[in-house]
Design an enzyme around this catalytic site. Structure first.
Site, PDB file in Angstrom:
ATOM      1  N   ASN A 256     -10.181  -0.694  -0.107  1.00  0.00           N
ATOM      2  CA  ASN A 256      -8.730  -0.548  -0.060  1.00  0.00           C
ATOM      3  C   ASN A 256      -8.135  -1.094  -1.366  1.00  0.00           C
ATOM      4  OD1 ASN A 256      -5.993  -0.831   0.400  1.00  0.00           O
ATOM      5  ND2 ASN A 256      -6.213  -1.677   2.457  1.00  0.00           N
TER       6      ASN A 256
ATOM      7  N   HIS B 163      -3.682   7.033   1.960  1.00  0.00           N
ATOM      8  CA  HIS B 163      -4.062   5.674   1.579  1.00  0.00           C
ATOM      9  C   HIS B 163      -5.420   5.380   2.214  1.00  0.00           C
ATOM     10  CE1 HIS B 163      -4.256   1.518   0.867  1.00  0.00           C
ATOM     11  NE2 HIS B 163      -3.904   1.133   2.077  1.00  0.00           N
TER      12      HIS B 163
ATOM     13  N   CYS C  59       0.823  -1.218   0.000  1.00  0.00           N
ATOM     14  CA  CYS C  59       0.000   0.000   0.000  1.00  0.00           C
ATOM     15  C   CYS C  59       0.854   1.263   0.000  1.00  0.00           C
ATOM     16  CB  CYS C  59      -0.932   0.001   1.204  1.00  0.00           C
ATOM     17  SG  CYS C  59      -1.936  -1.481   1.288  1.00  0.00           S
TER      18      CYS C  59
HETATM   19  O1  UT7 Z   1      -3.881  -1.332   3.414  1.00  0.00           O
HETATM   20  C1  UT7 Z   1      -2.949  -2.067   4.099  1.00  0.00           C
HETATM   21  C2  UT7 Z   1      -3.108  -1.866   5.491  1.00  0.00           C
HETATM   22  N1  UT7 Z   1      -4.285  -2.502   6.010  1.00  0.00           N
HETATM   23  C3  UT7 Z   1      -4.972  -1.850   6.910  1.00  0.00           C
HETATM   24  O2  UT7 Z   1      -4.685  -0.707   7.157  1.00  0.00           O
HETATM   25  C4  UT7 Z   1      -6.037  -2.577   7.645  1.00  0.00           C
HETATM   26  C5  UT7 Z   1      -5.854  -2.317   9.122  1.00  0.00           C
HETATM   27  N2  UT7 Z   1      -6.809  -3.003   9.969  1.00  0.00           N
HETATM   28  C6  UT7 Z   1      -8.103  -2.700   9.958  1.00  0.00           C
HETATM   29  O3  UT7 Z   1      -8.559  -1.880   9.198  1.00  0.00           O
HETATM   30  C7  UT7 Z   1      -8.988  -3.387  10.979  1.00  0.00           C
HETATM   31  O4  UT7 Z   1      -8.184  -4.070  11.905  1.00  0.00           O
HETATM   32  C8  UT7 Z   1     -10.010  -4.375  10.352  1.00  0.00           C
HETATM   33  C9  UT7 Z   1     -11.074  -3.597   9.590  1.00  0.00           C
HETATM   34  C10 UT7 Z   1      -9.301  -5.328   9.415  1.00  0.00           C
HETATM   35  C11 UT7 Z   1     -10.699  -5.179  11.433  1.00  0.00           C
HETATM   36  O5  UT7 Z   1     -11.339  -4.297  12.346  1.00  0.00           O
HETATM   37  P1  UT7 Z   1     -11.132  -4.501  13.919  1.00  0.00           P
HETATM   38  O6  UT7 Z   1     -11.977  -3.516  14.590  1.00  0.00           O
HETATM   39  O7  UT7 Z   1      -9.653  -4.478  14.182  1.00  0.00           O
HETATM   40  O8  UT7 Z   1     -11.764  -5.921  14.138  1.00  0.00           O
HETATM   41  P2  UT7 Z   1     -11.086  -7.216  14.788  1.00  0.00           P
HETATM   42  O9  UT7 Z   1     -10.132  -7.834  13.816  1.00  0.00           O
HETATM   43  O10 UT7 Z   1     -10.592  -6.857  16.137  1.00  0.00           O
HETATM   44  O11 UT7 Z   1     -12.355  -8.164  14.909  1.00  0.00           O
HETATM   45  C12 UT7 Z   1     -13.432  -7.846  15.779  1.00  0.00           C
HETATM   46  C13 UT7 Z   1     -14.506  -8.885  15.622  1.00  0.00           C
HETATM   47  C14 UT7 Z   1     -13.971 -10.319  15.655  1.00  0.00           C
HETATM   48  O12 UT7 Z   1     -14.909 -11.120  16.318  1.00  0.00           O
HETATM   49  P3  UT7 Z   1     -14.663 -11.563  17.839  1.00  0.00           P
HETATM   50  O13 UT7 Z   1     -13.347 -12.302  17.828  1.00  0.00           O
HETATM   51  O14 UT7 Z   1     -14.605 -10.281  18.616  1.00  0.00           O
HETATM   52  O15 UT7 Z   1     -15.843 -12.407  18.132  1.00  0.00           O
HETATM   53  C15 UT7 Z   1     -13.929 -10.705  14.202  1.00  0.00           C
HETATM   54  O16 UT7 Z   1     -14.082 -12.087  14.006  1.00  0.00           O
HETATM   55  O17 UT7 Z   1     -15.121  -8.724  14.338  1.00  0.00           O
HETATM   56  C16 UT7 Z   1     -15.132  -9.984  13.659  1.00  0.00           C
HETATM   57  N3  UT7 Z   1     -15.078  -9.725  12.230  1.00  0.00           N
HETATM   58  C17 UT7 Z   1     -16.151  -9.544  11.463  1.00  0.00           C
HETATM   59  N4  UT7 Z   1     -17.464  -9.533  11.750  1.00  0.00           N
HETATM   60  C18 UT7 Z   1     -18.305  -9.301  10.734  1.00  0.00           C
HETATM   61  C19 UT7 Z   1     -13.968  -9.626  11.466  1.00  0.00           C
HETATM   62  N5  UT7 Z   1     -14.317  -9.393  10.191  1.00  0.00           N
HETATM   63  C20 UT7 Z   1     -15.663  -9.344  10.175  1.00  0.00           C
HETATM   64  C21 UT7 Z   1     -16.607  -9.131   9.155  1.00  0.00           C
HETATM   65  N6  UT7 Z   1     -17.905  -9.100   9.471  1.00  0.00           N
HETATM   66  N7  UT7 Z   1     -16.242  -8.910   7.865  1.00  0.00           N
END
Ligand code: UT7
Length: 332
Positions: free
Chosen positions: A289, A259, A119
């Site tokens: 993204n 980005h 990215c």
């Molecule tokens: O471009 C390159 C760089 N990439 C980025 O900048 C991405 C950086 N990271 C992020 O943007 C975020 O970390 C994400 C959007 C990927 C994830 O958001 P988060 O608030 O960090 O969520 P998390 O990974 O902590 O997950 C929270 C919960 C989990 O469930 P439990 O374990 O709390 O029960 C996940 O399983 O959300 C769940 N989850 C979803 N639920 C519904 C993860 N993906 C999904 C989904 N739909 N698509």
């Protein structure tokens, strides 16, 4: 490329291309266990574009490049160098840049290479191009392009909802105008985070095999939380660094074209850097993204919409797999 006098570089034209097919959050609800509300709330993404069957990375890159050349009022034969920032090349060998060279009709002796900084790719590409301009090149084409829909695991809800396909391009040209151009830039990488965002299979470390395919090792894997934290910290510090280097204060920034990965990351970067949140140009709701393509797509949109006007300061910053990150400040 023949050496000439050193000059500063200025973007003289931009262009972008996104595929026609739109994949909405609602469409994704039918594929994986997710909801439109979760995706919007956690990322700010509503829909993304998906390349057509048969369409490849160099097709999208060439389409964006042609638009950038037209905007710069240049012909492809005027180019002294082509840089394609991508982690989703047409194929491992040769570079995507050589396909772009022939597709746009650049000179067969025009150097062309790919640059892999995920990215962060467009900030890396602009910085490298600036050095070539200072070394005597007159016009350099920098493209950020990704066809992520082919490397995303469509059964993994934690990644498949995030990414989209697209291409953006900019022509960097030599200029003597002291009032316009690239003012300052900074690049960084920290390989300690290498496993936080990767496609582990398909390279020399883990060649394609029946086992690697069965284990889905040729798809994107991400530790979202780790990347999120690295992004907030490093995007803010890189942004402040280029501002300081150019003697521009956060309150003097007219536009941030960041980005486009996650709205919450950008909220936090705004808060840490002291740059007003309303100065951030955003389009991730429509495209998701698109990795190295996200800044040049957004930049081109903002320029064509007349949002960015002559003389304004524009800050670009990005972080992604590696982690690799950077920031570039320019006066438009
Ligand atoms: O471009 C390159 C760089 N990439 C980025 O900048 C991405 C950086 N990271 C992020 O943007 C975020 O970390 C994400 C959007 C990927 C994830 O958001 P988060 O608030 O960090 O969520 P998390 O990974 O902590 O997950 C929270 C919960 C989990 O469930 P439990 O374990 O709390 O029960 C996940 O399983 O959300 C769940 N989850 C979803 N639920 C519904 C993860 N993906 C999904 C989904 N739909 N698509």
């Amino acid at each position: 490329m023949t050496p000439g006098p050193s000059a500063r570089s200025r973007i003289t034209g931009t262009g972008h291309y996104v595929p026609e097919k739109v994949l909405t959050n609602r469409d994704l609800e039918a594929r994986v266990d997710t909801t439109d509300a979760w995706i919007m709330e956690r990322t700010g993404i509503r829909e993304r574009r998906i390349a057509a069957d048969g369409e490849c990375t160099s097709d999208m890159a060439a389409a964006a490049a042609r638009r950038a050349l037209e905007a710069a009022e240049l012909s492809a034969t005027d180019l002294d160098l082509i840089i394609v920032a991508t982690v989703t090349p047409d194929m491992p060998l040769p570079s995507t840049a050589v396909f772009v060279q022939t597709k746009i009709g650049a000179r067969p002796d025009c150097p062309a290479f790919d640059l892999a900084a995920a990215c962060g790719g467009f900030c890396y590409g602009l910085t490298v191009a600036d050095r070539f301009i200072r070394g005597g090149a007159r016009h350099v084409l920098v493209i950020g392009v990704e066809l992520l829909s082919r490397v995303v695991d469509w059964s993994d809800r934690t990644t498949c909802v995030l990414f989209g396909d697209g291409a953006g391009a900019a022509i960097l040209s030599a200029t003597d105008d002291p009032a316009r151009g690239l003012l300052s830039m900074t690049l960084h990488a920290d390989g300690h985070y290498a496993s936080a965002l990767r496609i582990p299979g398909g390279g020399s470390a883990e060649p394609v095999s029946e086992r690697s395919l069965a284990l889905r090792r040729h798809f994107v894997e991400m530790n979202g939380r780790e990347i999120f934290k690295a992004a907030v910290k490093n995007l803010a510090s890189a942004s402040l660094r280029v501002l300081e280097d150019a003697g521009v204060s956060p309150s003097e920034v007219d536009w941030v074209v960041p980005h486009q990965a996650n709205l919450r990351i950008l909220d936090a970067v705004a808060e840490r850097s002291g740059i007003a949140r309303e100065r951030f140009y955003l389009n991730l709701e429509r495209y998701g993204n698109t990795s190295s393509a996200s800044i040049p797509i957004a930049l081109d949109e903002a320029i064509r919409a007349g949002s960015i006007t002559r003389g304004q300061s524009v800050l670009m910053c990005a972080l992604g797999g590696g982690v690799a990150w950077g920031a570039v400040l320019m006066r438009w």
